[in-house]
Design a protein around this motif. Structure first.
Motif, mmCIF file in Angstrom:
data_model
loop_
_atom_site.group_PDB
_atom_site.id
_atom_site.type_symbol
_atom_site.label_atom_id
_atom_site.label_comp_id
_atom_site.label_asym_id
_atom_site.label_seq_id
_atom_site.Cartn_x
_atom_site.Cartn_y
_atom_site.Cartn_z
ATOM 1 N N ARG A 123 -54.092 25.779 -23.691
ATOM 2 C CA ARG A 123 -53.202 25.911 -24.849
ATOM 3 C C ARG A 123 -51.931 26.582 -24.353
ATOM 4 O O ARG A 123 -51.968 27.600 -23.675
ATOM 5 C CB ARG A 123 -53.855 26.749 -25.936
ATOM 6 N N TRP A 124 -50.798 25.990 -24.693
ATOM 7 C CA TRP A 124 -49.482 26.430 -24.221
ATOM 8 C C TRP A 124 -48.620 26.546 -25.475
ATOM 9 O O TRP A 124 -48.438 25.556 -26.195
ATOM 10 C CB TRP A 124 -48.968 25.383 -23.249
ATOM 11 N N PHE A 141 -43.852 25.144 -30.662
ATOM 12 C CA PHE A 141 -44.688 24.132 -30.038
ATOM 13 C C PHE A 141 -46.083 24.712 -29.816
ATOM 14 O O PHE A 141 -46.226 25.803 -29.265
ATOM 15 C CB PHE A 141 -44.112 23.703 -28.686
ATOM 16 N N ASP A 143 -49.020 23.368 -27.849
ATOM 17 C CA ASP A 143 -49.452 22.326 -26.907
ATOM 18 C C ASP A 143 -50.920 22.507 -26.554
ATOM 19 O O ASP A 143 -51.352 23.622 -26.239
ATOM 20 C CB ASP A 143 -48.670 22.419 -25.585
ATOM 21 N N TRP A 144 -51.641 21.413 -26.560
ATOM 22 C CA TRP A 144 -53.041 21.382 -26.112
ATOM 23 C C TRP A 144 -53.133 20.343 -25.011
ATOM 24 O O TRP A 144 -52.800 19.180 -25.223
ATOM 25 C CB TRP A 144 -53.961 21.014 -27.265
ATOM 26 N N MET A 145 -53.560 20.774 -23.831
ATOM 27 C CA MET A 145 -53.694 19.875 -22.685
ATOM 28 C C MET A 145 -55.166 19.732 -22.326
ATOM 29 O O MET A 145 -55.898 20.724 -22.309
ATOM 30 C CB MET A 145 -52.916 20.421 -21.487
ATOM 31 N N ASN A 155 -51.647 15.594 -23.140
ATOM 32 C CA ASN A 155 -51.007 16.722 -23.810
ATOM 33 C C ASN A 155 -50.707 16.315 -25.249
ATOM 34 O O ASN A 155 -49.992 15.345 -25.486
ATOM 35 C CB ASN A 155 -49.711 17.076 -23.067
ATOM 36 N N ARG A 156 -51.283 17.064 -26.203
ATOM 37 C CA ARG A 156 -50.993 16.869 -27.623
ATOM 38 C C ARG A 156 -50.229 18.087 -28.095
ATOM 39 O O ARG A 156 -50.725 19.209 -27.980
ATOM 40 C CB ARG A 156 -52.285 16.727 -28.425
ATOM 41 N N SER A 157 -49.022 17.883 -28.592
ATOM 42 C CA SER A 157 -48.181 18.982 -29.059
ATOM 43 C C SER A 157 -47.967 18.855 -30.556
ATOM 44 O O SER A 157 -47.645 17.777 -31.053
ATOM 45 C CB SER A 157 -46.817 18.949 -28.369
ATOM 46 N N GLU A 168 -45.443 15.413 -34.100
ATOM 47 C CA GLU A 168 -46.443 15.518 -33.043
ATOM 48 C C GLU A 168 -45.939 14.769 -31.828
ATOM 49 O O GLU A 168 -45.259 13.748 -31.949
ATOM 50 C CB GLU A 168 -47.780 14.939 -33.495
ATOM 51 N N THR A 170 -47.258 13.233 -28.073
ATOM 52 C CA THR A 170 -48.381 12.880 -27.206
ATOM 53 C C THR A 170 -47.804 12.507 -25.858
ATOM 54 O O THR A 170 -46.884 11.683 -25.772
ATOM 55 C CB THR A 170 -49.179 11.686 -27.770
#
Length: 179
Positions: A123-124, A141, A143-145, A155-157, A168, A170
């Motif tokens: 998670r970023w 943001f 971000d989930w990587m 990466n889903r932001s 969103e 991707t």
């Protein structure tokens, strides 16, 4: 307390706890393990889309990334080519600050980005000012990587304003062979 008040209180608690969202603990032990230094070393190609809150794709782009590390300090060069002909660059400086914890900075990022890894997920979180038409908005943001097999990272932001997801992003990344 009446039964009606109890039911309403329990319902409100259930609704609010359902809004809490995912946590990294859910990915503890997931495989393959994400090693940020290993993944973001060398060349990476990426393809992305941005979707508005209705799900419409508003932007498509390709990214060439190159990462390098000197001890616990990494540099990630990003070169964006948007399908409308525009281009952009970003250089991240990423620092490992503890086991599984990172922070990052870049010229267009407000303050520092905070990151944490658990298993195959990261998670970023950070803020930046985004130009949309003739206006600029400060966006958070989330971000989930997720590391996949074959050198693929998804990466889903979630782009948020006032706590609401307004768009969103991707991004699918794939490590490239060293030349």
């Amino acid at each position: 307390m009446t039964i009606l008040k109890s039911v309403l209180l329990i319902s409100a608690f259930a609704l609010l706890s359902g809004c809490a969202g995912p946590t990294l603990d859910h990915y503890k032990g997931s495989k393959p393990d994400l090693d940020l230094k290993e993944y973001f070393s060398g060349p990476i190609k990426a393809w992305g889309i941005v979707q508005d809150r209705k799900g419409h794709v508003t932007r498509r782009f390709d990214v060439e990334l190159v990462g390098s590390w000197d001890g616990d300090i990494g540099t990630l060069e990003e070169h964006f080519e948007y399908y409308d002909g525009k281009t952009d660059k970003r250089t991240w400086t990423i620092k490992k600050i503890a086991n599984k914890r990172y922070e990052g900075t870049a010229g267009d990022i407000i303050g520092k980005a905070d990151g944490e890894i658990e298993g195959g997920a990261m998670r970023w979180a950070y803020e930046m000012d985004l130009d949309v038409g003739d206006k600029t908005y400060r966006i958070k943001f989330d971000d989930w990587m997720f590391l996949m097999n074959d050198g693929v990272l998804i990466n889903r932001s979630y782009l948020k304003k006032f706590g609401f997801t307004v768009a969103e992003l991707t991004l699918v990344m794939q490590k490239q062979d060293q030349k």
